[in-house]
Write a protein that holds these residues in place. Structure first.
Motif, short mmCIF file in Angstrom:
data_model
loop_
_atom_site.label_atom_id
_atom_site.label_comp_id
_atom_site.label_asym_id
_atom_site.label_seq_id
_atom_site.Cartn_x
_atom_site.Cartn_y
_atom_site.Cartn_z
N HIS A 46 0.83 -1.20 0.00
CA HIS A 46 0.00 0.00 0.00
C HIS A 46 0.87 1.26 0.00
O HIS A 46 0.54 2.24 -0.67
N ASN A 154 -5.87 -2.52 3.53
CA ASN A 154 -7.29 -2.71 3.21
C ASN A 154 -7.69 -4.13 3.57
O ASN A 154 -7.27 -5.09 2.93
N ASN A 162 -9.29 0.51 -3.04
CA ASN A 162 -7.92 0.78 -3.51
C ASN A 162 -7.91 1.46 -4.88
O ASN A 162 -6.92 2.09 -5.25
#
Length: 204
Positions: A46, A154, A162
């Protein structure tokens, strides 16, 4: 190889321990000690996504890659320090009844409002927003900002947030409301929080 044997331990969670980087006081090293729950590699995916997107790192502890340590592989992150040079304290320190005098109501309202606006503006998707994943960095005697030090990721069954602005905001809104509820439960005497969250709800 970095030796963390004498490094200052900043904190220890259910799967990771965090140390001050022995060669750079403005960085820390997170080492996973639980083989059953290694969230670091997923977390850094991420971070790389946000790097490509070119977000502002003003209110997130920035990732700096991996290093080898005597405790195993570690991930390096920026370490927030106050203007005094001390490691920034958790936000919880300033929300407790005995910590209120350390932070004015105006400072608290300004910091939380700015942090909330930052999350939605940059679309930072979180596994969970918890007060122990936040620190308050004092920039001077009367100003500061909140910095997210953990929790990026997430954990939704379908990670649509996303890739979609609309779903990212929807997910953030849901998690922010849960965050508010926890704060009001754990700090019921903090009138500043109650007033601030009422103002937020008028905006929703």
């Amino acid at each position: 190889m970095i030796d963390l044997s004498q490094a200052d331990l900043l904190g220890k969670g259910s799967s990771r321990a965090c140390y001050v980087h022995p060669y750079d006081e403005h960085k820390c090293v997170k080492v996973t000690f639980s083989a059953s729950r290694n969230i670091t590699s997923e977390e850094l995916k991420h971070y790389r996504r946000y790097m490509k997107r070119g977000i502002s790192w003003d209110m997130i502890s920035k990732a700096h890659g991996y290093v080898k340590t005597n405790f195993g592989e570690g991930a390096v992150f920026s370490l927030a320090r106050d203007y005094t040079g001390e490691v920034s304290r958790p936000l919880e320190h300033y929300l407790r009844p005995d910590g209120l005098y350390l932070l004015s109501e105006e400072e608290l309202l300004k910091a939380i409002s700015a942090f909330r606006a930052y999350l939605f503006r940059e679309r930072i998707v979180l596994r969970e927003l918890k007060v122990d994943n936040l620190v308050y960095q004092r920039l001077n005697a009367h100003e500061g900002k909140i910095i997210l030090i953990d929790g990026i990721g997430n954990n939704e069954f379908l990670p649509v947030a996303n890739y979609s602005v609309r779903f990212a905001w929807r997910t953030l809104k849901r998690k922010w409301l849960k965050f508010e509820q926890r704060l009001l439960i754990f700090y019921p005497g903090n009138v500043a929080l109650q007033r601030l969250f009422k103002d937020f709800h008028r905006e929703l």
